[in-house]
Design an enzyme around this catalytic site. Structure first.
Site, PDB file in Angstrom:
ATOM      1  N   THR A 157       8.585  10.574   1.421  1.00  0.00           N
ATOM      2  CA  THR A 157       8.592  11.914   0.835  1.00  0.00           C
ATOM      3  C   THR A 157       7.203  12.542   0.829  1.00  0.00           C
ATOM      4  OG1 THR A 157       8.306  10.919  -1.338  1.00  0.00           O
ATOM      5  CG2 THR A 157      10.551  11.499  -0.718  1.00  0.00           C
TER       6      THR A 157
ATOM      7  N   TYR B 261       6.877   6.070  12.871  1.00  0.00           N
ATOM      8  CA  TYR B 261       6.453   6.887  11.737  1.00  0.00           C
ATOM      9  C   TYR B 261       6.308   8.342  12.177  1.00  0.00           C
ATOM     10  CZ  TYR B 261       3.791   8.015   7.457  1.00  0.00           C
ATOM     11  OH  TYR B 261       3.360   8.549   6.274  1.00  0.00           O
TER      12      TYR B 261
ATOM     13  N   ASP C 168      -0.791   6.468  -0.604  1.00  0.00           N
ATOM     14  CA  ASP C 168      -1.549   5.210  -0.679  1.00  0.00           C
ATOM     15  C   ASP C 168      -2.885   5.404  -1.393  1.00  0.00           C
ATOM     16  OD1 ASP C 168       0.545   4.377   0.871  1.00  0.00           O
ATOM     17  OD2 ASP C 168      -0.574   4.346   2.748  1.00  0.00           O
TER      18      ASP C 168
ATOM     19  N   SER D 248      -5.233  -1.062   3.786  1.00  0.00           N
ATOM     20  CA  SER D 248      -6.160  -0.063   4.349  1.00  0.00           C
ATOM     21  C   SER D 248      -6.656   0.905   3.277  1.00  0.00           C
ATOM     22  CB  SER D 248      -5.490   0.701   5.493  1.00  0.00           C
ATOM     23  OG  SER D 248      -4.224   1.157   5.085  1.00  0.00           O
TER      24      SER D 248
ATOM     25  N   ALA E  41       1.190  -5.793   5.624  1.00  0.00           N
ATOM     26  CA  ALA E  41       2.443  -6.211   4.995  1.00  0.00           C
ATOM     27  C   ALA E  41       3.099  -5.096   4.186  1.00  0.00           C
ATOM     28  CB  ALA E  41       2.192  -7.420   4.105  1.00  0.00           C
TER      29      ALA E  41
END
Ligand code: GLA
Length: 400
Positions: free
Chosen positions: A41, A234, A184, A134, A129
């Site tokens: 999203t 992606y 992230d 990152s 994973a």
């Protein structure tokens, strides 16, 4: 655990002295993150819930007398050296590219570094994973540089943290070349122990939502399948979402910029006018936004059972509509759903491979982990890695 007894900081300090022959003076540390609700999203201007979890990247170091950066990554046993005023990208997909990208974006947004630096990176975030090693590296390096005074930023206010999250996301988009959303970097910077994180990626409104007392364990199950297999998917999904948004704009005659400006009801009205694949992707994104709203309400009432059900519904939607699950991830979820203490589980992050994230009653986390390990092994022949995590604080820096 205090900073000075933290084994990773002790390890990084010892390595720094050995490699650079002087003492490290500052550190930055940043957690890993899991996505709890709101899968794919973020780049659609939508809603997400996440948590920072207690696996971390630590950077220690010191300013240097010249305008060079030397960064040693313990995990790879390698040093990357680059001029801080003329930064070239390193090999695609490499840790060096991420590290250089942080400096590049900080320079772009905050001005030239006041000094060069030497640094050592250590950590225990599993790589590749789905836990965002990152973004954890990015945030730890940025916090080190800010604490060392190389970058003039004061992160006391959330607004300044959000600006830094955007800078680090810019680094990933423009320097590293990965078209990810803000999830992230936001999560690594905004974490709080005992809390989930909420973000509206359109308005940047955000909140820290208590997970309750006692909070659930957040159990990450790693299928040990590699995400690299899915490279390119992606971006393909981003395009499909853009096509759905274009179809909705045209059919409904609205200017809205992002897919998430539309509702599930809008999509129902426009359903027949939109191509089958994009409309299926849109159904996932728009129902995910709805699940995030419901998830915030459920946590507000302390209803972890309902929150868990929403997480499992998110997985089903990813699997069926967004098609970013895999047989390994589905099997992991199936094993988790049959294990003691399970509240809900879904794939984590981009999907296609890597990890699932599960909400588990804290007192049953050990039994849950043992059960998933045994069942998944019995059914697939592969022993999954199971990490029992807790929600934790966001990135911070300090002096040594
Ligand atoms: C990856 C990206 C995030 C987000 C998730 C899917 O983790 O880095 O920005 O898009 O996938 O929700």
């Amino acid at each position: 655990m205090t900073t000075f007894s933290n084994p990773r900081i002790l390890d990084a300090r010892a390595r720094f002295e050995e490699i650079f022959g002087r003492a490290a003076r500052h550190y930055g540390r940043a957690p890993a993150r899991v996505e709890l609700l709101g899968n794919h999203t973020d780049y659609n201007g939508g809603l997400v819930m996440a948590a920072a979890v207690d696996r971390e990247t630590v950077v220690v170091g010191a300013p240097s007398a010249n305008r060079t950066a030397r960064v040693h990554a313990a995990h790879f046993g390698a040093i990357d050296e680059f001029p801080v005023d003329a930064i070239e990208p390193a090999a695609a997909g490499s840790w060096e590219r991420y590290a250089r990208g942080v400096v590049w974006a900080l320079v772009e947004d905050y001005g030239p570094l006041t000094t060069g630096f030497d640094a050592v990176v250590v950590g225990d975030v599993p790589l590749g994973a789905g836990l965002s090693s990152s973004a954890s590296l990015q945030a730890a390096l940025a916090l080190f540089l800010i604490t060392a005074g190389a970058v003039p930023a004061d992160l006391d206010q959330d607004a300044a943290r959000m600006a830094l999250a955007r800078t680090l996301n810019r680094s990933e988009n423009e320097f590293v070349g990965v078209g990810s959303g803000l999830l992230d970097q936001f999560s690594c910077l905004f974490g709080r122990r005992g809390h989930a994180l909420y973000l509206d990626c359109d308005t940047l409104a955000h909140d820290r939502v208590p997970l309750g007392q006692p909070g659930p364990a957040i159990v990450v199950c790693d299928s040990r399948t590699s995400r690299r297999l899915a490279d390119g998917k992606y971006d393909e999904r981003r395009l499909e979402c853009d096509r759905a948004a274009a179809g909705l704009r045209q059919f409904l005659g609205r200017e809205a910029a992002a897919l998430s400006a539309f509702t599930v009801a809008d999509l129902e009205v426009a359903w027949d006018a939109i191509d089958p694949v994009p409309r299926q992707r849109a159904r996932h994104v728009l129902t995910e936004n709805e699940r995030v709203r419901q998830g915030v309400r459920a946590l507000g009432k302390g209803d972890l059972e309902e929150f868990g059900r929403l997480i499992s519904a998110s997985h089903a939607s990813s699997r069926d509509d967004f098609e970013n699950s895999s047989s390994a991830l589905d099997l992991l979820i199936e094993c988790a759903a049959a294990a003691p203490g399970f509240l809900g589980g879904k794939l984590s992050g981009a999907g296609w491979a890597g990890c699932t994230v599960n909400l588990v009653k804290a007192e049953q986390a050990g039994d849950f982990a043992a059960s998933v390990r045994a069942e998944y092994h019995r059914k697939s022949g592969v022993e999954p890695l199971v990490h029992v995590c807790q929600s934790t604080a966001g990135a911070k820096g300090g002096n040594l």
